[in-house]
Design a protein around this motif. Structure first.
Motif, PDB file in Angstrom:
ATOM      1  N   LEU A 101      35.375 -16.122   4.888  1.00 45.41           N
ATOM      2  CA  LEU A 101      34.356 -17.128   5.205  1.00 45.41           C
ATOM      3  C   LEU A 101      34.628 -18.457   4.505  1.00 45.41           C
ATOM      4  CD1 LEU A 101      31.155 -14.894   4.858  1.00 45.41           C
ATOM      5  CD2 LEU A 101      32.452 -15.383   6.931  1.00 45.41           C
ATOM      6  N   LYS A 102      35.518 -18.454   3.523  1.00 43.70           N
ATOM      7  CA  LYS A 102      35.755 -19.650   2.711  1.00 43.70           C
ATOM      8  C   LYS A 102      36.239 -20.820   3.549  1.00 43.70           C
ATOM      9  CE  LYS A 102      36.003 -21.314  -1.564  1.00 43.70           C
ATOM     10  NZ  LYS A 102      34.875 -21.320  -2.503  1.00 43.70           N
ATOM     11  N   VAL A 103      37.036 -20.567   4.572  1.00 41.00           N
ATOM     12  CA  VAL A 103      37.636 -21.641   5.368  1.00 41.00           C
ATOM     13  C   VAL A 103      36.693 -22.161   6.450  1.00 41.00           C
ATOM     14  CG1 VAL A 103      39.956 -20.796   4.958  1.00 41.00           C
ATOM     15  CG2 VAL A 103      38.689 -19.954   6.934  1.00 41.00           C
ATOM     16  N   MET A 104      35.476 -21.644   6.523  1.00 35.16           N
ATOM     17  CA  MET A 104      34.557 -22.052   7.579  1.00 35.16           C
ATOM     18  C   MET A 104      33.786 -23.324   7.242  1.00 35.16           C
ATOM     19  SD  MET A 104      33.131 -18.392   8.921  1.00 35.16           S
ATOM     20  CE  MET A 104      34.271 -17.180   9.612  1.00 35.16           C
ATOM     21  N   GLY A 105      33.998 -23.858   6.063  1.00 34.80           N
ATOM     22  CA  GLY A 105      33.372 -25.111   5.666  1.00 34.80           C
ATOM     23  C   GLY A 105      34.332 -25.929   4.844  1.00 34.80           C
ATOM     24  N   ASP A 106      33.951 -27.154   4.548  1.00 33.22           N
ATOM     25  CA  ASP A 106      34.799 -28.024   3.742  1.00 33.22           C
ATOM     26  C   ASP A 106      34.816 -27.541   2.289  1.00 33.22           C
ATOM     27  OD1 ASP A 106      36.504 -30.046   3.211  1.00 33.22           O
ATOM     28  OD2 ASP A 106      35.134 -31.686   3.679  1.00 33.22           O
ATOM     29  N   LEU A 107      35.663 -28.154   1.500  1.00 31.88           N
ATOM     30  CA  LEU A 107      35.830 -27.759   0.104  1.00 31.88           C
ATOM     31  C   LEU A 107      34.501 -27.827  -0.650  1.00 31.88           C
ATOM     32  CD1 LEU A 107      37.883 -26.936  -2.080  1.00 31.88           C
ATOM     33  CD2 LEU A 107      38.149 -29.369  -2.594  1.00 31.88           C
ATOM     34  N   GLY A 108      34.096 -26.728  -1.240  1.00 30.51           N
ATOM     35  CA  GLY A 108      32.865 -26.679  -2.013  1.00 30.51           C
ATOM     36  C   GLY A 108      31.608 -26.450  -1.207  1.00 30.51           C
ATOM     37  N   GLN A 109      31.721 -26.282   0.105  1.00 29.34           N
ATOM     38  CA  GLN A 109      30.541 -26.108   0.947  1.00 29.34           C
ATOM     39  C   GLN A 109      30.203 -24.643   1.213  1.00 29.34           C
ATOM     40  OE1 GLN A 109      29.107 -28.977   0.539  1.00 29.34           O
ATOM     41  NE2 GLN A 109      28.547 -29.256   2.684  1.00 29.34           N
ATOM     42  N   ILE A 110      31.165 -23.748   1.053  1.00 26.16           N
ATOM     43  CA  ILE A 110      30.919 -22.316   1.227  1.00 26.16           C
ATOM     44  C   ILE A 110      30.983 -21.662  -0.145  1.00 26.16           C
ATOM     45  CG2 ILE A 110      31.597 -20.225   2.446  1.00 26.16           C
ATOM     46  CD1 ILE A 110      30.774 -22.454   4.314  1.00 26.16           C
ATOM     47  N   LEU A 111      29.854 -21.157  -0.601  1.00 21.64           N
ATOM     48  CA  LEU A 111      29.740 -20.593  -1.947  1.00 21.64           C
ATOM     49  C   LEU A 111      29.361 -19.119  -1.863  1.00 21.64           C
ATOM     50  CD1 LEU A 111      27.678 -23.558  -3.394  1.00 21.64           C
ATOM     51  CD2 LEU A 111      30.151 -23.262  -3.518  1.00 21.64           C
ATOM     52  N   PHE A 112      29.731 -18.353  -2.865  1.00 20.52           N
ATOM     53  CA  PHE A 112      29.511 -16.908  -2.855  1.00 20.52           C
ATOM     54  C   PHE A 112      28.730 -16.479  -4.091  1.00 20.52           C
ATOM     55  CE2 PHE A 112      33.450 -17.881  -0.646  1.00 20.52           C
ATOM     56  CZ  PHE A 112      33.246 -17.260   0.585  1.00 20.52           C
ATOM     57  N   HIS A 113      27.917 -15.445  -3.887  1.00 23.42           N
ATOM     58  CA  HIS A 113      27.110 -14.939  -5.004  1.00 23.42           C
ATOM     59  C   HIS A 113      26.867 -13.446  -4.798  1.00 23.42           C
ATOM     60  CE1 HIS A 113      23.685 -14.277  -7.709  1.00 23.42           C
ATOM     61  NE2 HIS A 113      24.066 -15.372  -8.322  1.00 23.42           N
ATOM     62  N   PRO A 114      27.180 -12.618  -5.788  1.00 21.05           N
ATOM     63  CA  PRO A 114      26.915 -11.177  -5.644  1.00 21.05           C
ATOM     64  C   PRO A 114      25.414 -10.903  -5.702  1.00 21.05           C
ATOM     65  CG  PRO A 114      27.703 -11.668  -7.846  1.00 21.05           C
ATOM     66  CD  PRO A 114      27.824 -12.951  -7.063  1.00 21.05           C
ATOM     67  N   TYR A 115      24.987  -9.907  -4.946  1.00 14.60           N
ATOM     68  CA  TYR A 115      23.565  -9.553  -4.965  1.00 14.60           C
ATOM     69  C   TYR A 115      23.405  -8.082  -4.616  1.00 14.60           C
ATOM     70  CZ  TYR A 115      22.407  -8.775  -0.022  1.00 14.60           C
ATOM     71  OH  TYR A 115      22.305  -8.239   1.235  1.00 14.60           O
ATOM     72  N   TYR A 116      22.224  -7.573  -4.886  1.00 14.54           N
ATOM     73  CA  TYR A 116      21.860  -6.204  -4.543  1.00 14.54           C
ATOM     74  C   TYR A 116      20.479  -6.268  -3.919  1.00 14.54           C
ATOM     75  CZ  TYR A 116      20.895  -1.191  -5.137  1.00 14.54           C
ATOM     76  OH  TYR A 116      20.579   0.127  -4.931  1.00 14.54           O
TER      77      TYR A 116
END
Length: 403
Positions: A101-116
């Motif tokens: 999913l990282k390449v689906m937006g510009d630099l710094g626009q796609i961010l990730f966060h672990p969750y439960y």
């Protein structure tokens, strides 16, 4: 602490906070609102729109997409990134599951966060800076860790409640088209627990976030779906025999392209009239199930000459035995996505209420199955690597459309 500010040559009273939107003739997105005035919801400059529009801009939308790693999720993330949204992608398990999913937006626009899903603190962190939250979390079958109620009801309620408490402006929840408190049984006497849990999930979201937008999709098809590939998988049939309840003559389907559903979600974010609405995400045409299945096998060049035969599953007890055996030996994912919930929902007729808006009301131009499905089923053709001559195979006849 009021003051007067010159706005396009006119004096404007800025009110208690002295906040005003200075509009210039060359400002980006000036067509979104009246040219002389654009009210600001925040003085935080990080929330301002930047750029002329597109993937390398920022349109002011910060969206948290729960369920981003799923079938629909990657289409939604791509649509959001394409128009310059900042997307937070909560994930569980391994981070490599969402790296595509990282390449689906510009630099710094796609961010990730672990969750439960049961951990409220991780959920709060994932939507802390968002003004839009999209819930695509769902399961087609129950596991030892999560039941339908855990995911579709309790999980949806938790996400909606935390979104409201976090000040999120818009909450979009994915349900199911035939969600019902008491689903009519078809192949199994107990009916679909999936559709029942989706119904209660809608009510839970409404209780926690009354202005939520609820999307009810029918069977979605696309790359690596669980509709076309379900029928194309060898485990769904007995060698070349395909069982269908009542031979597919009593079930009506209105499948929708997954890209259209993703576009509908994007349009619902921008459309103020979609707030608090229920949207039916269905395709443009209705078909009998037998017409669709026959057409799928014609497209795959597995017609009567290949040995394809469709028959009534009611007179074949071995099919139920096969489904039960598949569920008994599965470790995590059922072979060929064959399990009793999928078989039951396969024969539920799609009911579209005329009084409820559809994707067309959101401005989505729907895709016809006849245009898209041949491409999706191309990898499943018989003799896939056979280099056919031009015109060697006739174009398969399309399915008959119901009036």
């Amino acid at each position: 602490m009021a003051s007067l500010v010159l706005l396009n040559g006119a004096k404007t009273h800025t009110g208690f906070l002295g906040i005003v939107c200075l509009s210039a003739s060359k400002a980006s997105y000036s067509t979104d609102v009246p040219a002389w005035y654009r009210p600001l919801k925040s003085t935080n400059q990080a929330t301002f729109k930047k750029g002329p529009g597109g993937r390398s801009s920022f349109n002011g939308v910060v969206a948290t997409v729960f369920g981003c790693s799923g079938f629909l999720g990657r289409y939604v993330v791509n649509k959001l990134g394409k128009v310059g949204s900042q997307v937070i992608c909560p994930y569980r398990a391994d981070s490599s599951d969402v790296q595509h999913l990282k390449v689906m937006g510009d630099l710094g626009q796609i961010l990730f966060h672990p969750y439960y899903l049961r951990d409220e603190e991780s959920i709060r962190k994932a939507m802390k800076y968002s003004n839009v939250v999209i819930n695509l979390v769902g399961r087609d079958w129950e596991t030892k860790n999560f039941s339908f109620k855990d995911v579709h009801v309790d999980g949806a309620r938790r996400l909606a409640r935390i979104a409201r408490e976090s000040g999120v402006e818009k909450f979009i929840h994915l349900s199911a088209l035939n969600a019902s408190e008491h689903p009519t049984p078809c192949y199994y006497k107990d009916g679909s627990k999936f559709l029942q849990s989706k119904y209660h999930g809608e009510n839970a979201v409404r209780e926690e976030f009354p202005n939520a937008t609820i999307i009810r999709p029918s069977d979605m098809y696309g790359q690596e779906d669980r509709f076309l590939t379900y029928y194309a998988h060898f485990w769904r049939r007995f060698i070349r025999l395909v069982p269908l309840w009542q031979n597919g003559n009593k079930t009506i389907k209105q499948p929708v392209f997954v890209g259209d559903v993703a576009q509908g979600i994007l349009n619902a974010i921008k459309d103020p009239d979609a707030v608090g609405q229920i949207i039916q995400a269905v395709g443009p045409r209705r078909y009998l199930l037998r017409e669709l299945v026959d057409w799928f096998f014609r497209v795959m060049r597995k017609d009567e000459n290949w040995g394809y035969i469709r028959y009534d599953a009611r007179f074949d007890p071995t099919f139920k035995l096969k489904v039960a055996l598949t569920e008994a030996i599965q470790l995590s994912h059922p072979i060929g996505n064959l399990h009793h919930e999928r078989v039951e929902r396969e024969y539920v007729t799609d009911v579209v209420e005329k009084s409820v808006p559809t994707l067309e009301d959101l401005g989505v131009q729907l895709t016809f199955m006849e245009d898209q499905v041949p491409w999706e089923l191309r990898p499943f053709r018989a003799g896939l690597y056979y280099d056919s001559a031009i015109g060697e195979f006739q174009k398969p006849a399309p399915p008959q459309v119901l009036a």
